[in-house]
Design a protein around this motif. Structure first.
Motif, short mmCIF file in Angstrom:
data_model
loop_
_atom_site.label_atom_id
_atom_site.label_comp_id
_atom_site.label_asym_id
_atom_site.label_seq_id
_atom_site.Cartn_x
_atom_site.Cartn_y
_atom_site.Cartn_z
N PHE A 195 8.54 5.57 -3.08
CA PHE A 195 7.97 6.85 -2.68
C PHE A 195 6.51 6.94 -3.13
CE2 PHE A 195 6.74 11.06 -4.25
CZ PHE A 195 6.51 11.65 -3.03
N GLY A 196 6.28 6.51 -4.38
CA GLY A 196 4.92 6.54 -4.90
C GLY A 196 3.99 5.75 -4.00
N LEU A 197 4.48 4.59 -3.58
CA LEU A 197 3.68 3.71 -2.72
C LEU A 197 3.37 4.42 -1.40
CD1 LEU A 197 2.70 0.89 -3.28
CD2 LEU A 197 4.67 0.00 -2.04
N VAL A 198 4.41 5.00 -0.80
CA VAL A 198 4.24 5.72 0.47
C VAL A 198 3.30 6.90 0.28
CG1 VAL A 198 5.42 7.15 2.17
CG2 VAL A 198 6.49 5.03 1.39
N ALA A 199 3.57 7.68 -0.78
CA ALA A 199 2.76 8.88 -1.01
C ALA A 199 1.30 8.52 -1.25
CB ALA A 199 3.32 9.65 -2.20
N HIS A 200 1.12 7.49 -2.08
CA HIS A 200 -0.25 7.08 -2.42
C HIS A 200 -1.00 6.66 -1.17
CE1 HIS A 200 -3.54 5.60 -4.75
NE2 HIS A 200 -3.35 4.35 -4.36
N ASN A 201 -0.34 5.84 -0.33
CA ASN A 201 -1.02 5.33 0.85
C ASN A 201 -1.22 6.41 1.90
OD1 ASN A 201 -1.62 2.27 0.90
ND2 ASN A 201 0.26 2.51 -0.28
N LEU A 202 -0.22 7.28 2.04
CA LEU A 202 -0.39 8.40 2.97
C LEU A 202 -1.56 9.25 2.53
CD1 LEU A 202 3.10 9.83 3.90
CD2 LEU A 202 1.34 8.90 5.40
N HIS A 203 -1.64 9.43 1.22
CA HIS A 203 -2.71 10.26 0.69
C HIS A 203 -4.06 9.66 1.03
CE1 HIS A 203 -4.13 13.39 -1.94
NE2 HIS A 203 -5.00 12.53 -2.43
N LEU A 204 -4.17 8.34 0.77
CA LEU A 204 -5.43 7.66 1.09
C LEU A 204 -5.73 7.77 2.58
CD1 LEU A 204 -5.18 4.40 -1.07
CD2 LEU A 204 -6.53 6.46 -1.51
N THR A 205 -4.68 7.51 3.40
CA THR A 205 -4.86 7.56 4.85
C THR A 205 -5.27 8.96 5.28
OG1 THR A 205 -3.06 5.99 4.95
CG2 THR A 205 -3.77 6.97 7.03
N LEU A 206 -4.56 9.94 4.75
CA LEU A 206 -4.88 11.31 5.11
C LEU A 206 -6.32 11.63 4.74
CD1 LEU A 206 -1.66 13.29 4.17
CD2 LEU A 206 -2.66 13.04 6.43
N ASP A 207 -6.70 11.19 3.55
CA ASP A 207 -8.08 11.43 3.12
C ASP A 207 -9.06 10.85 4.12
OD1 ASP A 207 -7.69 12.91 0.94
OD2 ASP A 207 -8.22 11.38 -0.54
N ARG A 208 -8.75 9.60 4.51
CA ARG A 208 -9.65 8.89 5.41
C ARG A 208 -9.66 9.57 6.77
NH1 ARG A 208 -7.27 3.79 5.02
NH2 ARG A 208 -7.56 3.79 2.77
N ILE A 209 -8.46 9.83 7.28
CA ILE A 209 -8.37 10.42 8.62
C ILE A 209 -8.86 11.86 8.59
CG2 ILE A 209 -6.82 11.08 10.48
CD1 ILE A 209 -5.08 8.74 9.70
N GLU A 210 -8.60 12.51 7.50
CA GLU A 210 -8.97 13.91 7.41
C GLU A 210 -10.46 14.11 7.60
OE1 GLU A 210 -7.44 15.27 3.72
OE2 GLU A 210 -5.64 16.13 4.60
N ASP A 211 -11.23 13.09 7.20
CA ASP A 211 -12.66 13.21 7.42
C ASP A 211 -12.95 13.40 8.91
OD1 ASP A 211 -13.31 13.03 4.83
OD2 ASP A 211 -13.68 10.86 4.84
N ARG A 212 -12.02 12.92 9.72
CA ARG A 212 -12.22 13.04 11.17
C ARG A 212 -11.44 14.20 11.77
NH1 ARG A 212 -10.34 8.02 13.53
NH2 ARG A 212 -9.95 7.02 11.54
#
Ligand SMILES: Nc1ncnc2c1ncn2[C@@H]1O[C@H](COP(=O)(O)OP(=O)(O)OP(=O)(O)O)[C@@H](O)[C@H]1O
Ligand SMILES: [Mg+2]
Lengths: 284, 225
Positions: A35-52
């Protein structure tokens, strides 16, 4: 010293049970680790995508430029909005031609420009959750010359939902495995206590302190938990490596999360054995 | 040194109390026998004195520790003042005589370098130096009981409780153990020994005798009326 020797003697006496206990702790923490792995990566992805993540308001062709200027100012003034960018019909066409080169011909043959002008609103970081985005969109849609408002509603919501569900799944599974782990640790401690019942009797007889009698069993639990925690890290890393090489690149967990996970394993073992010792020392 | 005041001990699911209103006082340096039929409450009395059980009513006072005031967490302090031996010795059978003593010394906090010399001194005190390296289960009953006594002395107690210590011993070994008790008593230790062997008691006319009968104190040779 005595406690350490005794704890390891207990492990040597019942290595299979210790391994089983550690494995259950490892499974419990592995689920949490995934879960940590999923959450961490989703978080990073969201951060990245969220910029857009932008709210795009498509404008009617008959919008007047004064109206537009005022609107731009009003929208920029909203606390959630970072920037507002005007994209004219021509800009839109140029952009479309660049981004969809496979339809180059289609765009080239056009007699008139079908693409609307638009306002693109970039939101302030931290205001990109589905609720805020929806609220801003609604607000923008109230302007009479706004024909349509788009934001990546579906996938924003889906990403958040995914994170949410991963959290619940990990919580339920992790708690289940943790419960089983606690029961197995308790059983291991009980067996260790039973195997030492003669020594425990003598210790009490001659006046050994309670803490002294308990310590080896607590250490055994702590050790089991720590080993379980380390195994969980290993398992999680294997999962990470497998996904990385077979499916898509991921980010590994921050080191402090890893350390925290191992410590949680140790703490868990300690707590489980504390309860077991309290319960089973009374029986001998 | 040992004072019981109106001590009653009830066990759940047992009809009448195992002990009822038992009162006696054993002074510093005394030697006393606790006699009575099987089931009269001798072992229960010794366990109360060792605070393995707590009285249902009344108070047990031992060497400054009161059953009413001493918490479970503090019982270890009392145990170091009051040694105890049993009919079945309760040694660690696969360890040697010496190791049985060093174990007791170690778990009560004796520094490592002192373990072996002190254990050797204790074994010589009970006349078993020559058997230091024998495993407990290879020793005779009398020898095992001596090891148990040496172990009970590890914390230099002021009181020695003995629950039927000669129960598994032959005549000669019994005599040896009792001589040892008398030596210890002569050097100032208070000894309380439970036994139903009245012949044994008769051989020590000077000793204090307490007799229990169905949980009540039926006779006390040292009672001050
Ligand atoms: N833990 C216990 N639970 C219930 N009853 C008990 C317990 N310990 C002792 N009793 C009861 O209390 C009574 C006194 O027992 P105790 O062992 O003190 O007798 P005793 O004088 O030592 O007998 P013996 O000479 O056979 O050793 C007995 O009836 C026994 O069944
Ligand atoms: Mg008895």
């Amino acid at each position: 010293m005595h406690a350490l020797r005794e704890a390891f003697a207990a492990v040597r006496r019942a290595p299979l049970l210790t391994a089983l206990s550690a494995a259950m702790v490892a499974l419990a923490l592995f689920v949490v680790g995934l879960f940590g792995l999923v959450a961490h990566n989703l978080h990073l992805t969201l951060d990245r995508i969220e910029d857009r993540v932008e709210v795009v308001a498509y404008l009617r062709d008959d919008v007047r430029s004064e109206e537009l200027a005022i609107t731009e100012q009003e929208l920029t003034a909203l606390p959630e909005v970072d920037r507002v960018r005007y994209v004219s019909k021509d800009d839109a066409l140029i952009q479309a031609r660049q981004e969809m080169s496979e339809f180059q011909e289609l765009f080239a043959d056009l007699e008139f420009n079908p693409l609307p002008a638009s306002l693109e609103l970039a939101l302030v970081p931290g205001n990109r959750d589905p609720e805020t985005v929806a609220r801003i969109s609604e607000q923008v849609g109230l302007y009479p010359f706004v024909e349509d408002v788009r934001y990546g509603e579906e996938w924003v919501e889906r990403l958040f939902l995914l994170r949410h569900m991963a959290g619940i799944t990990a919580g339920v599974l992790g708690a289940g495995f943790a419960l089983v782990a606690a029961l197995i640790i308790a059983t291991a401690i009980r067996i260790a206590i039973f195997a030492r019942r003669e020594e425990i009797f003598v210790m009490r007889l001659v006046g050994a302190k309670d803490g002294f009698i308990r310590r080896p069993f607590l250490l055994e639990g702590l050790f089991t938990g720590l080993v379980g925690g380390l195994f969980a890290v290993l398992l999680t890393y294997s999962a990470y490596a497998a996904v990385y090489s077979l499916i898509f690149p991921l980010e590994w967990l921050p080191p402090e999360w890893v350390l925290f996970g191992v410590l949680v394993g140790g703490g868990f073992g300690l707590v489980a054995s504390t309860f077991a010792v309290r319960r089973y020392l009374r029986e001998v | 040194m040992i004072k019981l005041a109106d001590v009653t001990k009830d066990f759940p699911k047992r009809g009448p109390p195992a002990l009822q209103k038992v009162t006696f006082h054993i002074r510093k340096g005394e030697f006393a026998f606790l006699t009575g039929h099987s089931g009269s409450g001798k072992s229960t009395t010794l366990r109360l004195i060792h605070m393995a059980h707590r009285p249902t009513g009344g108070e047990v006072r031992v060497s400054g520790f009161s059953s009413a005031l001493t918490s479970e967490r503090e019982v270890w302090k009392l145990r170091r003042r009051v040694g105890m031996v049993f009919q079945d010795f309760r040694l660690l059978p696969s360890r040697t005589a010496l190791e049985n003593i060093t174990f007791a010394l170690e778990v009560t906090g004796t520094p490592r370098p002192q373990l072996i010399p002190r254990a050797q001194r204790l074994l010589s005190k009970v006349g078993l130096s020559s058997k230091a390296g024998s495993r407990a289960h290879e020793l005779s009953g009398g020898e095992q009981q001596r090891v148990a006594i040496a172990r009970a002395l590890a914390t230099e107690p002021l009181v020695l409780l003995a629950d039927e210590p000669s129960g598994n011993l032959d005549e000669r070994a019994t005599r040896g153990v009792l001589e040892l008790f008398h030596e210890l008593n002569a050097s100032g230790m208070c000894v309380l020994m439970a036994t139903h062997d009245l012949d044994l008691v008769r051989r020590f006319p000077g000793a204090r005798v307490l007799e229990l009968n169905e949980g009540r104190l039926a006779y006390d040779s040292g009672a001050v009326s």
